[in-house]
Design a protein around this motif. Structure first.
Motif, short mmCIF file in Angstrom:
data_model
loop_
_atom_site.label_atom_id
_atom_site.label_comp_id
_atom_site.label_asym_id
_atom_site.label_seq_id
_atom_site.Cartn_x
_atom_site.Cartn_y
_atom_site.Cartn_z
N ALA A 27 0.81 -1.22 0.00
CA ALA A 27 0.00 0.00 0.00
C ALA A 27 0.85 1.27 0.00
CB ALA A 27 -0.95 0.00 1.20
N ALA A 28 1.85 1.35 0.86
CA ALA A 28 2.67 2.56 0.95
C ALA A 28 3.50 2.77 -0.30
CB ALA A 28 3.58 2.51 2.17
N VAL A 29 4.02 1.69 -0.85
CA VAL A 29 4.84 1.78 -2.05
C VAL A 29 3.99 2.27 -3.23
CG1 VAL A 29 6.24 0.47 -3.70
CG2 VAL A 29 6.49 0.07 -1.24
N GLU A 30 2.83 1.68 -3.37
CA GLU A 30 1.93 2.10 -4.46
C GLU A 30 1.52 3.56 -4.29
OE1 GLU A 30 -2.57 1.09 -5.76
OE2 GLU A 30 -1.25 -0.64 -5.46
N TRP A 31 1.21 3.96 -3.06
CA TRP A 31 0.80 5.34 -2.81
C TRP A 31 1.93 6.30 -3.14
CZ3 TRP A 31 2.39 9.18 0.65
CH2 TRP A 31 1.54 10.29 0.72
N ARG A 32 3.16 5.97 -2.74
CA ARG A 32 4.30 6.85 -2.99
C ARG A 32 4.65 6.93 -4.47
NH1 ARG A 32 8.95 5.08 0.67
NH2 ARG A 32 9.95 6.96 -0.10
N SER A 33 4.46 5.86 -5.22
CA SER A 33 4.77 5.86 -6.65
C SER A 33 3.86 6.81 -7.42
CB SER A 33 4.60 4.45 -7.22
OG SER A 33 4.53 4.48 -8.62
N ARG A 34 2.58 6.81 -7.05
CA ARG A 34 1.57 7.65 -7.69
C ARG A 34 1.57 7.48 -9.22
NH1 ARG A 34 0.80 14.15 -6.99
NH2 ARG A 34 -1.38 14.21 -7.54
N GLY A 35 1.84 6.27 -9.67
CA GLY A 35 1.78 5.97 -11.10
C GLY A 35 3.13 5.96 -11.80
N VAL A 36 4.19 6.43 -11.15
CA VAL A 36 5.51 6.49 -11.79
C VAL A 36 6.03 5.08 -12.07
CG1 VAL A 36 7.94 7.12 -11.47
CG2 VAL A 36 6.14 8.78 -11.01
N ALA A 37 6.03 4.20 -11.06
CA ALA A 37 6.51 2.83 -11.26
C ALA A 37 5.68 2.13 -12.32
CB ALA A 37 6.47 2.05 -9.95
N GLU A 38 4.38 2.34 -12.27
CA GLU A 38 3.48 1.70 -13.22
C GLU A 38 3.71 2.22 -14.64
OE1 GLU A 38 1.94 1.60 -9.09
OE2 GLU A 38 2.69 3.21 -10.34
N ALA A 39 4.00 3.52 -14.76
CA ALA A 39 4.28 4.09 -16.09
C ALA A 39 5.55 3.49 -16.68
CB ALA A 39 4.40 5.61 -15.99
N ILE A 40 6.58 3.34 -15.85
CA ILE A 40 7.84 2.75 -16.33
C ILE A 40 7.61 1.31 -16.75
CG2 ILE A 40 10.18 2.07 -15.69
CD1 ILE A 40 10.18 4.57 -13.79
N GLN A 41 6.93 0.54 -15.92
CA GLN A 41 6.66 -0.86 -16.26
C GLN A 41 5.79 -0.97 -17.51
OE1 GLN A 41 8.02 -3.70 -15.03
NE2 GLN A 41 9.31 -2.25 -13.94
N GLY A 42 4.80 -0.11 -17.62
CA GLY A 42 3.95 -0.12 -18.80
C GLY A 42 4.72 0.22 -20.06
N PHE A 43 5.64 1.16 -19.96
CA PHE A 43 6.45 1.55 -21.11
C PHE A 43 7.33 0.38 -21.55
CE2 PHE A 43 9.83 3.74 -23.40
CZ PHE A 43 9.09 4.63 -24.18
N ILE A 44 7.99 -0.28 -20.61
CA ILE A 44 8.80 -1.46 -20.93
C ILE A 44 7.93 -2.53 -21.58
CG2 ILE A 44 10.15 -3.36 -19.94
CD1 ILE A 44 11.11 -1.31 -17.78
N GLY A 45 6.73 -2.71 -21.07
CA GLY A 45 5.80 -3.72 -21.58
C GLY A 45 5.31 -3.48 -22.99
N ARG A 46 5.45 -2.27 -23.48
CA ARG A 46 5.02 -1.97 -24.85
C ARG A 46 5.90 -2.63 -25.90
NH1 ARG A 46 4.04 4.39 -25.02
NH2 ARG A 46 3.81 3.91 -27.23
N ALA A 47 7.11 -2.98 -25.54
CA ALA A 47 8.01 -3.68 -26.46
C ALA A 47 7.64 -5.16 -26.38
CB ALA A 47 9.46 -3.45 -26.06
#
Length: 183
Positions: A27-47
């Motif tokens: 919960a705390a990690v997800e809250w602190r990321s505020r979408g940054v970690a998810e954006a990076i992972q999503g970008f990598i996943g586009r390849a």
């Protein structure tokens, strides 16, 4: 996407008390990321497979999720992943190389350590298809736990292939690892 960073420390305390983020995961990690970690992972996943590529320039290159995502893209999806990382003789080089070894990425990583260069402070990922730039992820966020979850940082994703192409040109120039020119 902007992460929450340390500036949100009072709100963090209201939400999670006096507990360290690792003690109240995820919960705390997800809250602190505020979408940054998810954006990076999503970008990598586009390849998504052969013909796709990722070109990465990194100063801090130590986040487990980023390294695992790039490893998976390269080894399982057969994406052409190539990484330039800060490798001057300092503590950051040691941390980067420890993680590169841990994740088995040495084959796709190149040291950025040109003479006259005190720091290779790049934070960029370029998505390519057939060698042509498609999009770029950049910003102030290092690819480290502190960069993604701790400091106030931003990630921008630009879908303009011309702009992404300029970053790909820069990546190609940095890959030459030429010594800094003195005027």
């Amino acid at each position: 996407d902007f992460n929450r960073g340390a500036a949100a420390s009072q709100e963090y305390t209201r939400r999670f008390g006096d507990k360290r983020p690792e003690d109240v995961r995820p919960a705390a990690v997800e809250w602190r990321s505020r979408g940054v970690a998810e954006a990076i992972q999503g970008f990598i996943g586009r390849a998504v497979g052969p013909g796709w590529g990722l070109r990465v320039c990194a100063y801090e290159f130590t986040d487990d999720h980023v390294l695992a995502g790039l490893k998976e893209a390269s080894s399982k999806r057969k994406v052409d992943v190539r990484i330039l990382y800060h490798a001057r003789n300092d503590a950051q080089k040691k941390e980067n190389e420890k993680k590169i070894k841990e994740f088995g990425l040495a084959e796709i990583c190149e040291k950025r350590n040109a003479k006259g260069l005190s720091l290779s402070h790049n934070k960029v990922m370029i998505l390519t298809k057939g060698g042509a730039a498609q999009a770029v992820l950049t910003g102030s966020t290092n690819f480290s736990e502190g960069g993604i979850y701790g400091h106030s940082n931003v990630v921008h994703i630009c879908e303009n292939s011309d702009i992404a192409g300029e970053y790909l040109w820069l990546w190609n120039e940095l890959e030459k690892n030429e010594d800094k020119k003195v005027d």
